[in-house]
Each structure stands twice: as structure tokens, then as C-alpha cells.
Design a protein around this motif. Structure first.
Motif, PDB file in Angstrom:
ATOM      1  N   ASN A  32     -79.297 -12.801  18.625  1.00 62.79           N
ATOM      2  CA  ASN A  32     -79.618 -13.679  19.686  1.00 62.79           C
ATOM      3  C   ASN A  32     -80.384 -13.605  20.556  1.00 62.79           C
ATOM      4  OD1 ASN A  32     -78.515 -15.926  21.278  1.00 62.79           O
ATOM      5  ND2 ASN A  32     -76.658 -15.387  21.169  1.00 62.79           N
ATOM      6  N   LEU A  67     -83.159 -14.248  24.171  1.00 61.00           N
ATOM      7  CA  LEU A  67     -82.891 -14.617  25.468  1.00 61.00           C
ATOM      8  C   LEU A  67     -83.655 -15.584  26.066  1.00 61.00           C
ATOM      9  CD1 LEU A  67     -82.098 -10.838  26.874  1.00 61.00           C
ATOM     10  CD2 LEU A  67     -80.548 -12.402  25.906  1.00 61.00           C
ATOM     11  N   ILE A  68     -83.148 -16.512  27.223  1.00 60.21           N
ATOM     12  CA  ILE A  68     -84.405 -17.321  27.689  1.00 60.21           C
ATOM     13  C   ILE A  68     -84.953 -16.494  29.017  1.00 60.21           C
ATOM     14  CG2 ILE A  68     -84.301 -19.243  29.424  1.00 60.21           C
ATOM     15  CD1 ILE A  68     -81.819 -20.319  27.616  1.00 60.21           C
ATOM     16  N   VAL A  71     -88.649 -23.865  23.907  1.00 69.15           N
ATOM     17  CA  VAL A  71     -88.787 -22.696  22.805  1.00 69.15           C
ATOM     18  C   VAL A  71     -90.275 -23.102  22.247  1.00 69.15           C
ATOM     19  CG1 VAL A  71     -88.360 -21.715  20.542  1.00 69.15           C
ATOM     20  CG2 VAL A  71     -86.435 -22.377  22.331  1.00 69.15           C
ATOM     21  N   THR A 109     -91.148 -16.960  18.466  1.00 67.85           N
ATOM     22  CA  THR A 109     -91.090 -17.741  19.640  1.00 67.85           C
ATOM     23  C   THR A 109     -90.682 -17.227  21.056  1.00 67.85           C
ATOM     24  OG1 THR A 109     -89.205 -18.659  18.573  1.00 67.85           O
ATOM     25  CG2 THR A 109     -91.084 -20.042  18.134  1.00 67.85           C
ATOM     26  N   ALA A 118     -88.292 -18.667  24.411  1.00 68.77           N
ATOM     27  CA  ALA A 118     -87.233 -19.542  25.161  1.00 68.77           C
ATOM     28  C   ALA A 118     -87.665 -19.441  26.732  1.00 68.77           C
ATOM     29  CB  ALA A 118     -86.161 -19.494  25.005  1.00 68.77           C
ATOM     30  N   PRO A 122     -79.429 -14.357  30.008  1.00 72.57           N
ATOM     31  CA  PRO A 122     -78.469 -15.179  29.394  1.00 72.57           C
ATOM     32  C   PRO A 122     -77.195 -15.385  30.168  1.00 72.57           C
ATOM     33  CG  PRO A 122     -78.407 -12.827  28.805  1.00 72.57           C
ATOM     34  CD  PRO A 122     -79.224 -12.943  29.544  1.00 72.57           C
ATOM     35  N   GLU A 134     -74.772 -25.032  30.300  1.00 76.17           N
ATOM     36  CA  GLU A 134     -76.010 -24.399  29.998  1.00 76.17           C
ATOM     37  C   GLU A 134     -77.243 -25.585  29.698  1.00 76.17           C
ATOM     38  OE1 GLU A 134     -73.483 -24.177  28.403  1.00 76.17           O
ATOM     39  OE2 GLU A 134     -72.677 -22.000  28.741  1.00 76.17           O
ATOM     40  N   ILE A 172     -81.676 -27.076  25.258  1.00 70.94           N
ATOM     41  CA  ILE A 172     -82.941 -26.275  24.664  1.00 70.94           C
ATOM     42  C   ILE A 172     -83.521 -27.281  23.586  1.00 70.94           C
ATOM     43  CG2 ILE A 172     -83.560 -24.206  23.416  1.00 70.94           C
ATOM     44  CD1 ILE A 172     -81.035 -22.648  24.491  1.00 70.94           C
ATOM     45  N   LEU A 201     -82.233 -28.098  20.305  1.00 76.37           N
ATOM     46  CA  LEU A 201     -81.477 -26.807  19.565  1.00 76.37           C
ATOM     47  C   LEU A 201     -80.064 -26.611  20.414  1.00 76.37           C
ATOM     48  CD1 LEU A 201     -84.453 -24.206  19.387  1.00 76.37           C
ATOM     49  CD2 LEU A 201     -83.363 -25.675  17.492  1.00 76.37           C
ATOM     50  N   ARG A 202     -80.043 -27.233  21.382  1.00 77.30           N
ATOM     51  CA  ARG A 202     -78.668 -27.215  22.369  1.00 77.30           C
ATOM     52  C   ARG A 202     -78.781 -28.437  23.028  1.00 77.30           C
ATOM     53  NH1 ARG A 202     -77.265 -21.932  25.705  1.00 77.30           N
ATOM     54  NH2 ARG A 202     -78.567 -22.955  27.239  1.00 77.30           N
ATOM     55  N   ALA A 231     -80.954 -21.127  17.434  1.00 77.71           N
ATOM     56  CA  ALA A 231     -80.309 -21.120  18.832  1.00 77.71           C
ATOM     57  C   ALA A 231     -78.915 -20.500  18.463  1.00 77.71           C
ATOM     58  CB  ALA A 231     -80.252 -22.119  19.561  1.00 77.71           C
ATOM     59  N   GLY A 263     -76.640 -20.204  20.332  1.00 75.89           N
ATOM     60  CA  GLY A 263     -75.767 -21.147  20.870  1.00 75.89           C
ATOM     61  C   GLY A 263     -74.911 -22.216  20.016  1.00 75.89           C
TER      62      GLY A 263
HETATM   63  P1  AMP Z   1     -77.673 -18.218  26.743  1.00 69.61           P
HETATM   64  O1  AMP Z   1     -78.751 -17.867  27.708  1.00 69.61           O
HETATM   65  O2  AMP Z   1     -76.633 -17.098  26.793  1.00 69.61           O
HETATM   66  O3  AMP Z   1     -77.100 -19.462  27.135  1.00 69.61           O
HETATM   67  O4  AMP Z   1     -78.271 -18.177  25.461  1.00 69.61           O
HETATM   68  C1  AMP Z   1     -79.672 -18.665  25.349  1.00 69.61           C
HETATM   69  C2  AMP Z   1     -79.698 -19.478  24.298  1.00 69.61           C
HETATM   70  O5  AMP Z   1     -81.181 -19.771  24.056  1.00 69.61           O
HETATM   71  C3  AMP Z   1     -79.234 -19.098  22.808  1.00 69.61           C
HETATM   72  O6  AMP Z   1     -78.577 -20.007  22.456  1.00 69.61           O
HETATM   73  C4  AMP Z   1     -80.356 -18.501  22.242  1.00 69.61           C
HETATM   74  O7  AMP Z   1     -80.095 -18.549  20.749  1.00 69.61           O
HETATM   75  C5  AMP Z   1     -81.481 -19.392  22.639  1.00 69.61           C
HETATM   76  N1  AMP Z   1     -82.768 -18.954  22.518  1.00 69.61           N
HETATM   77  C6  AMP Z   1     -83.450 -17.974  23.122  1.00 69.61           C
HETATM   78  N2  AMP Z   1     -84.741 -17.932  22.853  1.00 69.61           N
HETATM   79  C7  AMP Z   1     -84.746 -18.485  21.444  1.00 69.61           C
HETATM   80  C8  AMP Z   1     -85.915 -18.745  20.800  1.00 69.61           C
HETATM   81  N3  AMP Z   1     -86.898 -17.944  20.921  1.00 69.61           N
HETATM   82  N4  AMP Z   1     -85.643 -19.698  19.740  1.00 69.61           N
HETATM   83  C9  AMP Z   1     -84.559 -20.452  19.493  1.00 69.61           C
HETATM   84  N5  AMP Z   1     -83.641 -20.240  20.630  1.00 69.61           N
HETATM   85  C10 AMP Z   1     -83.716 -19.017  21.525  1.00 69.61           C
END
Ligand code: AMP
Ligand code: MG
Length: 318
Positions: free
Chosen positions: A66, A68-69, A103, A122, A124, A147, A185, A188, A200-201, A228, A230
Motif C-alpha cells: 500500500n 504512500l502519498i 498519481v 508511479t 502519489a 499516510p 482524505e 486521488i 482512484l479515491r 489505491a 484505499g
Molecule cells: P492514506 O494516506 O493512508 O490515506 O493512503 C494513501 C492512499 O494513496 C492509498 O489509498 C494509496 O493506495 C494511494 N496511493 C499512494 N501512492 C499511490 C500510487 N503510486 N498509485 C496509486 N495509489 C497510490
């Protein structure tokens, strides 16, 4: 009320500058700092260090698939980490600083820990608007992976008290900047080659706002692969059965009302969706802490930011 933990510092008013200085030391040394953003509290660490990023995954108990942003100061810093095309630039110009994560294709010379992308090609990226995380990014000069500051899969924190209750000593420092304004949140959006885009979200920036800029016709539906996490069906879990679309309070349930439907607490008595988003996780935390064995939530209209609220509620109930 300030959280009463030794590792929790007030980060408002006169306390802001010294708290940021202390937090920047912790970040530079590779530690973790929980920090308020306009969406939810984030668990930040320097994104250029494998061990610092590993500390985030460890503290949260987050699965390593999973990603990170990464939070940066501005578009120029973002452009050193990822490839920004015309569509991404248009989104960034309109919505940064703010609750939109893009992303994008990651630059080979980004100089970030591979773990922030969980092995994906990729990255985020987001430029947050909240003064406390902005001050921390400025003081460190570093991109910060962050996150939400909660145990993996649990309800996201919108106050320093939520962070302390969920992570406690698993985080090196908590900055208490009060309650988060947006409360849900970031949206995305994955920007595809050739101008396509995919949500994605869902989040505070609505699909209609994105479509107005990039064109509804260019929206590409999310693929089979989980991009994602999430998007995982169960997330944001309050640890009790959660009933959705409850038309009225019922026995044994901690009732979360909305609009004309009353409850033990309410998302928004006025039926205001922005207020409901800001209060969503606080209400779920209150339900989790109550003596009632179940939680119920009144219907919330599925329009605008209501789409993001219902997305989180469905996953919390799964
Ligand atoms: P959070 O910060 O805990 O809300 O989670 C970060 C969200 O960003 C998660 O849903 C990740 O899957 C998504 N995310 C982060 N980097 C990427 C990426 N490179 N591609 C797709 N989703 C991402
Ligand atoms: Mg999260």
C-alpha cells in the motif's frame, strides 16, 4: 482540549515555531511525526530515506503493497519527483495547495525511497494547504511521506487525541494543531498518458470539479488491479457492526444522525455535506468509544462530497 501525552506538542499560536523546530529535528534524524493537514492527521517521515519510510509502515502495521502519498511545498518541488504533463499541471494549478493527490509517472532521478511507491512506477503527490504541515515541509526542505496517522485499516484521525489513542508511543512526536477542517482524505486522481484520468479515491475535490477541467469524456474507469488500496473493500473500520442508511434511531445502536434524522450525535443537523465530511471520523470514533454494541448512520445524499462520505461509510461497514 490538548492531548496529554509527553510526545505531543501544541502547534498553534506562539507554540508553533518551537514545535516545528523540534519536529524538523525528528524528521531529519529519520523519525516519525504525526502532523495535522486540512484532510486528516498524517504520519510523516522523510520520503528520501528507506529506514524512515519503513518506520511509517511499522508504526501503522500497514501492508507493504500500500503506497504512500508524498507531500511537497509546491509544483516546482513536485516536478523534481514526477513527470507533470499538461493535464496534471492544470489540476495542480487549480487545486494546489489543497486536498487533491495526483498519481503521476515517477522520475527515475526522484531520489526517493522505493518503498513510498510500494514498487509501482508511479508516485502519489500532494501540496497540502494546512499551515502546520506546510511549515514542517519548509523547515526540513524535504518531501514528506505521510499516510493517515492511524493503525492500518482503522478510522482516520481528525484530532491529535485520535492519533494518540491509535498510535500512542509508536510515533516519535505528535503535533497538535486542532481539528482537521476537511475531515476526509484527499481525492486521488491518476493522470494517464494522452489526457485520460481516473478517480482512484473520491474526496473533497469532487468528480464534477475534475471533469470541468479535464473533460468528462476523458474519464477512464479504474482497472481491475488495485491501484489505491484505499479502494480495499474493508477500511476505516470502527471495530463494531455499522448499519448504513438507518431511517431512525434504534435500540442498541449508537445513532449518527444527518439532517432531519436525529441521533446520539449528528454529522450535520443542518444537512450540510461539508460539515458532515469534517465530522465523519469524529462521529465514528465517538461510536466506537460508546457503550452501545452497534453503530447506525442516517442516509447521506450521494452528491458532491457526499460521494466520498458514502464511499468511506461503505468500507467502514464492510
Ligand atoms: P492514506 O494516506 O493512508 O490515506 O493512503 C494513501 C492512499 O494513496 C492509498 O489509498 C494509496 O493506495 C494511494 N496511493 C499512494 N501512492 C499511490 C500510487 N503510486 N498509485 C496509486 N495509489 C497510490
Ligand atoms: Mg489511511
Amino acid at each position: 482540549m490538548a492531548a496529554t501525552k509527553s510526545n505531543c506538542l501544541l502547534a498553534q499560536g506562539d507554540a508553533l515555531a518551537p514545535s516545528i523546530a523540534r519536529a524538523a529535528e525528528v524528521i531529519r534524524a529519520g523519525g516519525t511525526v504525526a502532523v495535522p493537514t486540512e484532510t486528516v492527521y498524517g504520519l510523516a517521515a522523510r520520503a528520501d530515506s528507506d529506514s524512515a519510510v519503513a518506520a511509517i509502515y511499522r508504526a501503522k502495521g500497514r501492508p507493504d503493497f500500500n503506497p504512500l502519498i508524498v507531500h511537497v511545498a509546491d509544483l516546482a518541488q513536485a516536478a523534481r519527483l514526477a513527470h507533470i504533463d499538461t493535464a496534471a499541471r492544470a489540476l495542480a494549478t487549480s487545486f494546489w495547495p489543497g486536498p487533491l493527490t495526483l498519481v503521476l509517472p515517477r522520475r527515475a532521478d526522484a531520489g526517493l525511497s522505493a518503498a513510498v511507491s510500494a514498487g509501482l512506477p508511479t508516485l502519489a503527490l500532494r501540496v497540502p494547504a494546512h499551515p502546520v504541515i506546510r511549515a514542517l515541509i519548509a523547515a526540513t526542505g524535504l518531501p514528506l511521506a505521510a499516510p493517515s496517522a492511524n493503525r492500518s485499516g482503522a478510522v482516520s484521525p481528525t484530532s491529535a487525541q485520535h492519533v494518540v489513542a491509535s498510535l500512542g508511543d509508536r510515533v516519535d512526536l505528535v503535533l497538535d494543531g486542532g481539528d482537521c477542517a476537511s475531515g476526509i482524505e484527499s481525492t486521488i486522481v491518476a493522470v494517464r498518458q494522452g489526457g485520460g484520468w481516473t478517480t482512484l479515491r473520491p474526496g473533497p475535490i469532487t468528480r464534477a470539479e475534475i471533469a470541468a477541467l479535464l473533460g468528462a469524456a476523458h474519464e477512464v474507469r479504474a482497472g481491475e488491479a488495485i491501484e489505491a488500496p484505499g479502494q480495499l473493500t474493508s477500511h476505516y473500520a470502527p471495530g463494531k457492526p455499522l448499519r448504513l442508511n438507518a431511517p431512525a434511531p434504534a435500540a442498541d445502536h449508537f445513532m449518527i444522525g444527518f439532517g432531519a434524522v436525529p441521533g446520539d450525535t449528528t454529522l450535520s443537523a443542518a444537512g450540510d455535506l461539508a460539515e458532515a465530511a469534517a465530522r465523519l471520523y469524529g462521529c465514528l470514533h465517538a461510536g466506537a468509544a460508546s457503550s452501545k454494541p452497534r453503530i447506525a448512520v442516517a442516509p447521506v445524499p450521494d452528491e458532491g462530497i457526499g460521494e466520498a462520505i458514502n464511499d468511506r461509510l461503505r468500507r467502514a461497514a464492510a
